[in-house]
Structures are given as C-alpha cells and as structure tokens.
Scaffold this active site. Sequence first.
Site, PDB file in Angstrom:
ATOM      1  N   TYR A  63      76.663 -15.587  32.556  1.00  0.00           N
ATOM      2  CA  TYR A  63      75.507 -14.750  33.950  1.00  0.00           C
ATOM      3  C   TYR A  63      74.222 -14.842  33.189  1.00  0.00           C
ATOM      4  O   TYR A  63      73.864 -14.763  33.905  1.00  0.00           O
ATOM      5  CB  TYR A  63      76.672 -13.159  34.895  1.00  0.00           C
ATOM      6  CG  TYR A  63      77.163 -12.965  34.999  1.00  0.00           C
ATOM      7  CD1 TYR A  63      78.193 -13.445  36.080  1.00  0.00           C
ATOM      8  CD2 TYR A  63      78.336 -12.634  33.874  1.00  0.00           C
ATOM      9  CE1 TYR A  63      79.177 -13.323  36.658  1.00  0.00           C
ATOM     10  CE2 TYR A  63      80.024 -12.341  35.042  1.00  0.00           C
ATOM     11  CZ  TYR A  63      80.106 -12.686  35.946  1.00  0.00           C
ATOM     12  OH  TYR A  63      80.735 -12.343  37.001  1.00  0.00           O
ATOM     13  N   ASP A 109      83.810  -7.138  57.400  1.00  0.00           N
ATOM     14  CA  ASP A 109      83.775  -5.897  58.470  1.00  0.00           C
ATOM     15  C   ASP A 109      81.892  -5.783  58.777  1.00  0.00           C
ATOM     16  O   ASP A 109      81.409  -5.589  59.756  1.00  0.00           O
ATOM     17  CB  ASP A 109      84.571  -5.314  58.641  1.00  0.00           C
ATOM     18  CG  ASP A 109      85.844  -5.880  59.210  1.00  0.00           C
ATOM     19  OD1 ASP A 109      85.685  -6.976  59.301  1.00  0.00           O
ATOM     20  OD2 ASP A 109      86.945  -4.449  59.101  1.00  0.00           O
ATOM     21  N   ALA A 113      82.544  -8.197  42.357  1.00  0.00           N
ATOM     22  CA  ALA A 113      83.702  -8.556  42.503  1.00  0.00           C
ATOM     23  C   ALA A 113      84.172  -7.741  43.726  1.00  0.00           C
ATOM     24  O   ALA A 113      85.552  -8.229  44.432  1.00  0.00           O
ATOM     25  CB  ALA A 113      84.663  -7.781  42.056  1.00  0.00           C
ATOM     26  N   HIS A 124      85.303 -10.860  46.434  1.00  0.00           N
ATOM     27  CA  HIS A 124      87.055 -11.410  46.753  1.00  0.00           C
ATOM     28  C   HIS A 124      87.993 -10.407  47.158  1.00  0.00           C
ATOM     29  O   HIS A 124      89.225 -10.733  47.694  1.00  0.00           O
ATOM     30  CB  HIS A 124      87.367 -11.678  44.891  1.00  0.00           C
ATOM     31  CG  HIS A 124      86.311 -12.076  44.042  1.00  0.00           C
ATOM     32  ND1 HIS A 124      85.561 -13.508  45.301  1.00  0.00           N
ATOM     33  CD2 HIS A 124      85.367 -12.287  43.316  1.00  0.00           C
ATOM     34  CE1 HIS A 124      84.509 -13.890  43.945  1.00  0.00           C
ATOM     35  NE2 HIS A 124      84.391 -12.575  43.292  1.00  0.00           N
ATOM     36  N   PRO A 161      78.720  -4.347  42.029  1.00  0.00           N
ATOM     37  CA  PRO A 161      79.231  -4.015  40.837  1.00  0.00           C
ATOM     38  C   PRO A 161      78.964  -3.949  39.847  1.00  0.00           C
ATOM     39  O   PRO A 161      79.101  -5.715  39.967  1.00  0.00           O
ATOM     40  CB  PRO A 161      80.894  -3.620  41.386  1.00  0.00           C
ATOM     41  CG  PRO A 161      80.438  -4.378  42.497  1.00  0.00           C
ATOM     42  CD  PRO A 161      80.033  -4.153  43.196  1.00  0.00           C
ATOM     43  N   ASN A 162      78.319  -3.784  38.196  1.00  0.00           N
ATOM     44  CA  ASN A 162      78.654  -4.545  37.538  1.00  0.00           C
ATOM     45  C   ASN A 162      77.135  -5.710  37.721  1.00  0.00           C
ATOM     46  O   ASN A 162      76.954  -5.757  35.906  1.00  0.00           O
ATOM     47  CB  ASN A 162      79.540  -5.214  37.165  1.00  0.00           C
ATOM     48  CG  ASN A 162      80.548  -4.529  37.059  1.00  0.00           C
ATOM     49  OD1 ASN A 162      81.094  -3.309  36.498  1.00  0.00           O
ATOM     50  ND2 ASN A 162      81.924  -4.750  37.719  1.00  0.00           N
ATOM     51  N   GLU A 205      74.961 -14.771  51.384  1.00  0.00           N
ATOM     52  CA  GLU A 205      76.452 -14.573  49.975  1.00  0.00           C
ATOM     53  C   GLU A 205      75.552 -15.352  49.023  1.00  0.00           C
ATOM     54  O   GLU A 205      75.244 -16.554  48.473  1.00  0.00           O
ATOM     55  CB  GLU A 205      77.903 -14.829  50.119  1.00  0.00           C
ATOM     56  CG  GLU A 205      78.675 -14.812  49.554  1.00  0.00           C
ATOM     57  CD  GLU A 205      79.625 -15.174  49.688  1.00  0.00           C
ATOM     58  OE1 GLU A 205      79.990 -15.574  50.662  1.00  0.00           O
ATOM     59  OE2 GLU A 205      80.573 -15.435  48.534  1.00  0.00           O
ATOM     60  N   ASN A 255      74.373 -10.520  46.683  1.00  0.00           N
ATOM     61  CA  ASN A 255      76.172 -10.701  46.097  1.00  0.00           C
ATOM     62  C   ASN A 255      76.923  -9.030  45.253  1.00  0.00           C
ATOM     63  O   ASN A 255      76.484  -7.803  45.097  1.00  0.00           O
ATOM     64  CB  ASN A 255      75.114 -10.501  44.128  1.00  0.00           C
ATOM     65  CG  ASN A 255      76.186 -11.393  43.014  1.00  0.00           C
ATOM     66  OD1 ASN A 255      76.944 -10.548  43.340  1.00  0.00           O
ATOM     67  ND2 ASN A 255      75.259 -11.641  42.393  1.00  0.00           N
ATOM     68  N   HIS A 296      75.498 -16.343  44.155  1.00  0.00           N
ATOM     69  CA  HIS A 296      76.579 -15.452  43.079  1.00  0.00           C
ATOM     70  C   HIS A 296      76.468 -16.174  42.264  1.00  0.00           C
ATOM     71  O   HIS A 296      75.609 -17.267  42.209  1.00  0.00           O
ATOM     72  CB  HIS A 296      77.962 -15.692  42.490  1.00  0.00           C
ATOM     73  CG  HIS A 296      78.841 -15.528  44.208  1.00  0.00           C
ATOM     74  ND1 HIS A 296      79.624 -13.932  44.299  1.00  0.00           N
ATOM     75  CD2 HIS A 296      79.162 -16.109  45.719  1.00  0.00           C
ATOM     76  CE1 HIS A 296      79.758 -13.960  45.570  1.00  0.00           C
ATOM     77  NE2 HIS A 296      79.789 -14.589  45.351  1.00  0.00           N
ATOM     78  N   LEU A 297      75.880 -15.666  40.814  1.00  0.00           N
ATOM     79  CA  LEU A 297      75.037 -16.009  39.666  1.00  0.00           C
ATOM     80  C   LEU A 297      76.035 -17.412  39.193  1.00  0.00           C
ATOM     81  O   LEU A 297      75.020 -18.536  39.077  1.00  0.00           O
ATOM     82  CB  LEU A 297      74.780 -14.770  38.371  1.00  0.00           C
ATOM     83  CG  LEU A 297      73.560 -14.019  39.077  1.00  0.00           C
ATOM     84  CD1 LEU A 297      74.290 -12.711  38.598  1.00  0.00           C
ATOM     85  CD2 LEU A 297      72.549 -14.282  37.983  1.00  0.00           C
ATOM     86  N   SER A 298      77.241 -17.047  39.265  1.00  0.00           N
ATOM     87  CA  SER A 298      78.178 -17.691  38.418  1.00  0.00           C
ATOM     88  C   SER A 298      78.522 -18.696  39.682  1.00  0.00           C
ATOM     89  O   SER A 298      78.584 -18.464  41.044  1.00  0.00           O
ATOM     90  CB  SER A 298      79.506 -17.590  37.310  1.00  0.00           C
ATOM     91  OG  SER A 298      80.098 -17.005  37.819  1.00  0.00           O
ATOM     92  N   ARG A 320      75.952  -8.048  30.315  1.00  0.00           N
ATOM     93  CA  ARG A 320      77.216  -8.387  30.503  1.00  0.00           C
ATOM     94  C   ARG A 320      77.343 -10.281  30.785  1.00  0.00           C
ATOM     95  O   ARG A 320      77.003 -10.609  30.734  1.00  0.00           O
ATOM     96  CB  ARG A 320      77.475  -8.405  32.506  1.00  0.00           C
ATOM     97  CG  ARG A 320      78.639  -8.716  33.063  1.00  0.00           C
ATOM     98  CD  ARG A 320      78.551  -7.932  34.072  1.00  0.00           C
ATOM     99  NE  ARG A 320      79.966  -8.605  34.729  1.00  0.00           N
ATOM    100  CZ  ARG A 320      80.126  -8.882  36.420  1.00  0.00           C
ATOM    101  NH1 ARG A 320      78.910  -8.631  36.518  1.00  0.00           N
ATOM    102  NH2 ARG A 320      80.977  -9.047  36.661  1.00  0.00           N
ATOM    103  N   ARG A 332      89.026 -16.030  42.361  1.00  0.00           N
ATOM    104  CA  ARG A 332      87.436 -16.044  42.420  1.00  0.00           C
ATOM    105  C   ARG A 332      87.003 -17.229  43.412  1.00  0.00           C
ATOM    106  O   ARG A 332      85.638 -16.941  43.687  1.00  0.00           O
ATOM    107  CB  ARG A 332      86.274 -16.145  41.211  1.00  0.00           C
ATOM    108  CG  ARG A 332      86.538 -14.754  40.295  1.00  0.00           C
ATOM    109  CD  ARG A 332      86.112 -14.922  39.316  1.00  0.00           C
ATOM    110  NE  ARG A 332      85.873 -14.396  38.254  1.00  0.00           N
ATOM    111  CZ  ARG A 332      85.620 -12.762  37.743  1.00  0.00           C
ATOM    112  NH1 ARG A 332      85.034 -12.617  38.452  1.00  0.00           N
ATOM    113  NH2 ARG A 332      85.794 -12.735  36.822  1.00  0.00           N
ATOM    114  N   ARG A 386      85.786 -21.253  38.824  1.00  0.00           N
ATOM    115  CA  ARG A 386      85.794 -20.474  38.223  1.00  0.00           C
ATOM    116  C   ARG A 386      87.447 -19.374  38.607  1.00  0.00           C
ATOM    117  O   ARG A 386      87.952 -20.695  39.191  1.00  0.00           O
ATOM    118  CB  ARG A 386      85.287 -19.010  37.757  1.00  0.00           C
ATOM    119  CG  ARG A 386      84.359 -19.341  37.319  1.00  0.00           C
ATOM    120  CD  ARG A 386      82.827 -17.739  37.179  1.00  0.00           C
ATOM    121  NE  ARG A 386      83.474 -16.924  36.138  1.00  0.00           N
ATOM    122  CZ  ARG A 386      83.180 -15.214  35.923  1.00  0.00           C
ATOM    123  NH1 ARG A 386      82.450 -15.135  37.409  1.00  0.00           N
ATOM    124  NH2 ARG A 386      83.576 -14.630  35.373  1.00  0.00           N
TER     125      ARG A 386
END
Length: 149
Positions: free
Chosen positions: A23, A87, A77, A80, A10-11, A98, A74, A100-102, A18, A111, A107
């Site tokens: 990001y 699962d 959210a 978290h 998402p997002n 896994e 990725n 993540h850009l950030s 954004r 997160r 943070r």
Amino acid sequence: MTSLLVLNGPNLNMLGIRQPDVYGRTTLPEIEAMCREHANAREVALEIIQSNHEGALIDQIHAAHGAYDGIILNAGAYTHTSIAIMDAVASANVPTIELHLSNIHAREAFRHTSYLSKVAVGQICGFGAHGYVLAIDALIAHINEAKAP
Ligand code: DQA
C-alpha cells in the site's frame, strides 16, 4: 460548486504502517492533504471521511444523496464482501468511483471480485496514493459530462 465525498473504509487509517510493500508509505492524513490541495486547485469542495464500520459507511453513502455530486469510495475489504454497501451505492444515486491503492486484479483471487464494480461509474486501482488525485479528476470529468446539454 461541485462537491465530492472521499470515503475510506476499514484499515485505511493504518496506511503508512500497514503492509507498505503493498500500500506504500503514504499515510491517510498525507493522502487527505493531497486530495484537499488537488480539490482546491480544481475549485471543487471536498469532504473526507474514514470509518472501519460497514454500517457507518452505508450511513455516509445514504447521506451523500443530495449533499454531494460524486463519491470516491475505497471500501477496503468490504469491496469484496459487502452486498449492503453495493446496495447503498445503488440507492443513493450519486455517481461513485471505486478506488483501490493496490491492483486488486493482480492479487489474491478473493480480491478479484468487486461488488462495487457493478454499481460504480468505474474503477481506479494500482496507482497507490496518486489514485485519489486521478479519481478526483475522473469524477469531475464525469459530473461535467453528465451536466453538459
Ligand atoms: C484496498 C484493496 C482491498 O483488497 C483491501 O482489502 C484493502 C485496501 C486497496 O486500496 O488497495 O483494504 O481497497
């Protein structure tokens, strides 16, 4: 030929607009082009999918079983919050990185928890868009190591 799935949650379709301070300014289509170029250079097949919907992400993870050698995920959210996505990764039995850009650990406290870390091969975070290229290389190395006699 090794085949990989890049799955964005998402997002992430809003990248470029954004929170660029967090990001970066690279858009999702630009990241996808980077990934395709790198996959071509490494001679691996690559599929890239983005969805804002938890169930759709779960369906894609299930469908990856037998179809891809590895997943770069990725989950945004959902990382978290989503036991269901954790699962799904555990069920599909496809090595998953896994991403993540950030740097999620630098943070907000909410997160710092990742359900995905419990089932992922490893985590790459904090390198912005370049993280996707790092993840492609890490996943290829992991897959080749698993194949080695
Ligand atoms: C993110 C980090 C998450 O905490 C956040 O909710 C995102 C993006 C990242 O790529 O840095 O949507 O996964």
